[in-house]
Design a protein around this motif. Sequence first.
Motif, PDB file in Angstrom:
ATOM      1  N   THR A 186     -16.899  -0.909  52.030  1.00 46.64           N
ATOM      2  CA  THR A 186     -18.180  -0.207  52.065  1.00 46.64           C
ATOM      3  C   THR A 186     -19.142  -0.917  53.004  1.00 46.64           C
ATOM      4  O   THR A 186     -18.966  -2.098  53.350  1.00 46.64           O
ATOM      5  N   MET A 187     -20.181  -0.197  53.409  1.00 44.79           N
ATOM      6  CA  MET A 187     -21.184  -0.779  54.296  1.00 44.79           C
ATOM      7  C   MET A 187     -22.031  -1.822  53.568  1.00 44.79           C
ATOM      8  O   MET A 187     -22.476  -2.793  54.170  1.00 44.79           O
ATOM      9  N   THR A 188     -22.269  -1.605  52.279  1.00 43.60           N
ATOM     10  CA  THR A 188     -23.065  -2.549  51.479  1.00 43.60           C
ATOM     11  C   THR A 188     -22.242  -2.981  50.272  1.00 43.60           C
ATOM     12  O   THR A 188     -22.208  -2.276  49.258  1.00 43.60           O
ATOM     13  N   PRO A 189     -21.577  -4.121  50.330  1.00 40.83           N
ATOM     14  CA  PRO A 189     -20.724  -4.556  49.211  1.00 40.83           C
ATOM     15  C   PRO A 189     -21.543  -4.809  47.949  1.00 40.83           C
ATOM     16  O   PRO A 189     -22.703  -5.223  48.008  1.00 40.83           O
ATOM     17  N   GLN A 190     -20.898  -4.586  46.785  1.00 40.15           N
ATOM     18  CA  GLN A 190     -21.542  -4.865  45.501  1.00 40.15           C
ATOM     19  C   GLN A 190     -21.290  -6.292  45.034  1.00 40.15           C
ATOM     20  O   GLN A 190     -21.833  -6.711  44.012  1.00 40.15           O
ATOM     21  N   GLY A 191     -20.465  -7.000  45.768  1.00 36.54           N
ATOM     22  CA  GLY A 191     -20.304  -8.431  45.486  1.00 36.54           C
ATOM     23  C   GLY A 191     -19.228  -8.786  44.497  1.00 36.54           C
ATOM     24  O   GLY A 191     -19.179  -9.925  44.015  1.00 36.54           O
ATOM     25  N   ILE A 192     -18.307  -7.846  44.163  1.00 39.98           N
ATOM     26  CA  ILE A 192     -17.229  -8.163  43.235  1.00 39.98           C
ATOM     27  C   ILE A 192     -16.013  -7.299  43.560  1.00 39.98           C
ATOM     28  O   ILE A 192     -16.138  -6.104  43.824  1.00 39.98           O
ATOM     29  N   ILE A 193     -14.818  -7.922  43.566  1.00 43.50           N
ATOM     30  CA  ILE A 193     -13.565  -7.243  43.891  1.00 43.50           C
ATOM     31  C   ILE A 193     -12.471  -7.746  42.947  1.00 43.50           C
ATOM     32  O   ILE A 193     -12.378  -8.949  42.668  1.00 43.50           O
ATOM     33  N   ALA A 194     -11.631  -6.817  42.492  1.00 45.12           N
ATOM     34  CA  ALA A 194     -10.487  -7.174  41.639  1.00 45.12           C
ATOM     35  C   ALA A 194      -9.203  -7.093  42.461  1.00 45.12           C
ATOM     36  O   ALA A 194      -8.994  -6.146  43.208  1.00 45.12           O
TER      37      ALA A 194
ATOM     38  N   LEU B 220     -16.503 -16.226  46.697  1.00 44.84           N
ATOM     39  CA  LEU B 220     -16.398 -16.046  48.145  1.00 44.84           C
ATOM     40  C   LEU B 220     -17.771 -16.157  48.787  1.00 44.84           C
ATOM     41  O   LEU B 220     -18.803 -15.941  48.139  1.00 44.84           O
ATOM     42  N   THR B 221     -17.773 -16.480  50.069  1.00 45.17           N
ATOM     43  CA  THR B 221     -19.030 -16.441  50.819  1.00 45.17           C
ATOM     44  C   THR B 221     -19.402 -14.986  51.092  1.00 45.17           C
ATOM     45  O   THR B 221     -18.570 -14.077  50.974  1.00 45.17           O
ATOM     46  N   ALA B 222     -20.650 -14.774  51.474  1.00 43.91           N
ATOM     47  CA  ALA B 222     -21.110 -13.407  51.763  1.00 43.91           C
ATOM     48  C   ALA B 222     -20.324 -12.799  52.916  1.00 43.91           C
ATOM     49  O   ALA B 222     -19.997 -11.603  52.902  1.00 43.91           O
ATOM     50  N   GLU B 223     -19.974 -13.609  53.913  1.00 38.83           N
ATOM     51  CA  GLU B 223     -19.225 -13.086  55.061  1.00 38.83           C
ATOM     52  C   GLU B 223     -17.790 -12.747  54.670  1.00 38.83           C
ATOM     53  O   GLU B 223     -17.243 -11.737  55.120  1.00 38.83           O
ATOM     54  N   GLN B 224     -17.171 -13.542  53.829  1.00 37.92           N
ATOM     55  CA  GLN B 224     -15.817 -13.240  53.361  1.00 37.92           C
ATOM     56  C   GLN B 224     -15.800 -11.956  52.523  1.00 37.92           C
ATOM     57  O   GLN B 224     -14.909 -11.118  52.670  1.00 37.92           O
ATOM     58  N   MET B 225     -16.787 -11.794  51.657  1.00 35.38           N
ATOM     59  CA  MET B 225     -16.874 -10.575  50.850  1.00 35.38           C
ATOM     60  C   MET B 225     -17.081  -9.351  51.731  1.00 35.38           C
ATOM     61  O   MET B 225     -16.502  -8.282  51.489  1.00 35.38           O
ATOM     62  N   LYS B 226     -17.877  -9.491  52.767  1.00 34.91           N
ATOM     63  CA  LYS B 226     -18.126  -8.374  53.686  1.00 34.91           C
ATOM     64  C   LYS B 226     -16.844  -7.944  54.386  1.00 34.91           C
ATOM     65  O   LYS B 226     -16.609  -6.747  54.604  1.00 34.91           O
ATOM     66  N   GLN B 227     -15.998  -8.899  54.754  1.00 36.87           N
ATOM     67  CA  GLN B 227     -14.758  -8.575  55.447  1.00 36.87           C
ATOM     68  C   GLN B 227     -13.738  -7.909  54.516  1.00 36.87           C
ATOM     69  O   GLN B 227     -12.938  -7.082  54.957  1.00 36.87           O
ATOM     70  N   LEU B 228     -13.781  -8.222  53.236  1.00 30.51           N
ATOM     71  CA  LEU B 228     -12.851  -7.601  52.292  1.00 30.51           C
ATOM     72  C   LEU B 228     -13.336  -6.241  51.807  1.00 30.51           C
ATOM     73  O   LEU B 228     -12.531  -5.430  51.347  1.00 30.51           O
TER      74      LEU B 228
ATOM     75  N   GLY C 189     -23.771 -16.241  44.072  1.00 31.66           N
ATOM     76  CA  GLY C 189     -25.011 -15.730  43.502  1.00 31.66           C
ATOM     77  C   GLY C 189     -24.857 -14.441  42.713  1.00 31.66           C
ATOM     78  O   GLY C 189     -25.868 -13.821  42.356  1.00 31.66           O
ATOM     79  N   PHE C 190     -23.640 -14.003  42.433  1.00 31.09           N
ATOM     80  CA  PHE C 190     -23.431 -12.785  41.638  1.00 31.09           C
ATOM     81  C   PHE C 190     -24.028 -12.995  40.244  1.00 31.09           C
ATOM     82  O   PHE C 190     -23.748 -13.996  39.575  1.00 31.09           O
ATOM     83  N   GLU C 191     -24.848 -12.027  39.759  1.00 35.28           N
ATOM     84  CA  GLU C 191     -25.680 -12.263  38.580  1.00 35.28           C
ATOM     85  C   GLU C 191     -25.361 -11.375  37.379  1.00 35.28           C
ATOM     86  O   GLU C 191     -26.134 -11.368  36.420  1.00 35.28           O
ATOM     87  N   ASN C 192     -24.278 -10.618  37.398  1.00 34.41           N
ATOM     88  CA  ASN C 192     -23.954  -9.775  36.242  1.00 34.41           C
ATOM     89  C   ASN C 192     -23.266 -10.655  35.180  1.00 34.41           C
ATOM     90  O   ASN C 192     -22.042 -10.776  35.133  1.00 34.41           O
ATOM     91  N   GLU C 193     -24.075 -11.243  34.313  1.00 38.38           N
ATOM     92  CA  GLU C 193     -23.556 -12.192  33.343  1.00 38.38           C
ATOM     93  C   GLU C 193     -22.638 -11.521  32.323  1.00 38.38           C
ATOM     94  O   GLU C 193     -21.668 -12.125  31.856  1.00 38.38           O
ATOM     95  N   GLU C 194     -22.953 -10.287  31.947  1.00 46.07           N
ATOM     96  CA  GLU C 194     -22.129  -9.580  30.957  1.00 46.07           C
ATOM     97  C   GLU C 194     -20.713  -9.361  31.478  1.00 46.07           C
ATOM     98  O   GLU C 194     -19.734  -9.562  30.746  1.00 46.07           O
ATOM     99  N   LEU C 195     -20.599  -8.968  32.756  1.00 47.33           N
ATOM    100  CA  LEU C 195     -19.278  -8.751  33.337  1.00 47.33           C
ATOM    101  C   LEU C 195     -18.533 -10.075  33.503  1.00 47.33           C
ATOM    102  O   LEU C 195     -17.317 -10.152  33.264  1.00 47.33           O
ATOM    103  N   ILE C 196     -19.241 -11.116  33.907  1.00 46.19           N
ATOM    104  CA  ILE C 196     -18.618 -12.439  34.048  1.00 46.19           C
ATOM    105  C   ILE C 196     -18.071 -12.916  32.694  1.00 46.19           C
ATOM    106  O   ILE C 196     -16.964 -13.472  32.597  1.00 46.19           O
ATOM    107  N   GLU C 197     -18.811 -12.661  31.634  1.00 50.19           N
ATOM    108  CA  GLU C 197     -18.361 -13.052  30.298  1.00 50.19           C
ATOM    109  C   GLU C 197     -17.115 -12.273  29.886  1.00 50.19           C
ATOM    110  O   GLU C 197     -16.187 -12.846  29.283  1.00 50.19           O
ATOM    111  N   ALA C 198     -17.067 -10.956  30.231  1.00 45.82           N
ATOM    112  CA  ALA C 198     -15.883 -10.153  29.911  1.00 45.82           C
ATOM    113  C   ALA C 198     -14.662 -10.654  30.674  1.00 45.82           C
ATOM    114  O   ALA C 198     -13.540 -10.675  30.139  1.00 45.82           O
ATOM    115  N   ILE C 199     -14.857 -11.073  31.915  1.00 41.17           N
ATOM    116  CA  ILE C 199     -13.743 -11.612  32.718  1.00 41.17           C
ATOM    117  C   ILE C 199     -13.223 -12.901  32.111  1.00 41.17           C
ATOM    118  O   ILE C 199     -12.007 -13.132  32.004  1.00 41.17           O
TER     119      ILE C 199
END
Length: 427
Positions: A250-258, A239-247, A219-229
């Motif tokens: 931070t306490m509140t993940p932003q939903g994207i990791i490089a 990833l699932t929300a739980e997998q992203m949380k484990q990686l 559900g990540f919605e930053n279309e501009e960043l997705i297009e740049a990638i």
Amino acid sequence: MSEETKRTVKMTLDRKFGVSEKRDERHPREERERREREARDGEARGFRKEGRDDRDGDRRGFRDGERRSFRDRPRGLREDGSRREEGDRPFSRERRPRRDGSRFGGFGGKGRFDRDGKRPFRSFNPEDHSPIFRKRPEQKEEVNADETLDEAALEARAANIEKSEEPAFNPPWFKRLLALTTEKGREREGRFLGEGVHVVEELVRKHREIVIAIYVVEGFENEELIEAINDAEIALHVLTAEQMKQLSSTMTPQGIIAHCNIANTKPVYDSSRSVLTLVDAVQDPGNLGTLFRTSLGFNSNGMILGRGTVSPFNPKVVRGSSGTFLRVPFEFDVDLIDHINFLRSKGYTIIATDLHAKQNLKQIASHKLRKMAFLVGNEGAGTNPHLIELADETVKIPMSSELESLNVSVAHGILSYEAAQIQEELK
């Protein structure tokens, strides 16, 4: 003596002692209001109005017509004059109801109103003896979205997931990613994670060559960043929300990791003008990230990270620098004593900050400032005294005597600004 002089005059005084017969004439309005008020009070207490004496105002009596005041009645007697028996409730003024339904003194009832009958009177509950205070509204503790986990917590979490039997955490690729959240895992794999929108944007646009893959949450919605990638032809995984949380660190993940390879550019020491920063055992990742950003902002030529300094690839350092740390040339895990001698051989002036120094940076001879290296130290202990002794110059930052020292990143920012001005004047 004549008969008239022996005559005796007799008079009968029918006035009360101490009461003026001209009382009403002097204050007729006040006397009238006082009599009416006492009459109402007498009726409220259950007394019957008897004969009223306008001259002395004595108008209260009992039901049997006896003209005595309430205070004149002996204790232990009822209102009718008979003796009170055991168990009888004693006469109490406060318990007698008033006409307006409230008790004497304004306690209870429906409350009072002012003379115009509009503003209500706030009554006090006699059963509640606690004082009344204004209470502040309850404030819920806010959770900072940027709050990060420490290294021990990340290592403990990685160890727990390593033992987990959940299918989502068992794939080898996920466990290799999870290992990068710890210092040992980064050293072993030679890779690191860059978390957050700004960090990933910086890595994709400026350091495409070291990016292996990008992971986003469902559900990540930053279309501009997705297009740049996609334009950079970088592999994108969900990833699932739980997998992203484990990686996430931070306490509140932003939903994207490089996922990136560890790489850096070393400083160029042979340039004619140069400003470097020697970092001695700075352990706070946030401070080190700020040092990188300040160095980039004032066109520093590089940073030398001594042993005992936090890794520049720590997730908090990467996040604190917004990913810009790779644009600053640096070396890390360096023996500062050997490197100070090396820089001196290259023509650098080693400058350390000292509270007891007698000069500031601008008071040093200009020919010594063409190539300079600042020495900044640990947050609590400061710079190693032995390294200060190796320095060519010591300087102080002019400030109020009320303050003993500045934060290492603040002091570095002031020195970097002054150095940038000096370098501009030397051109």
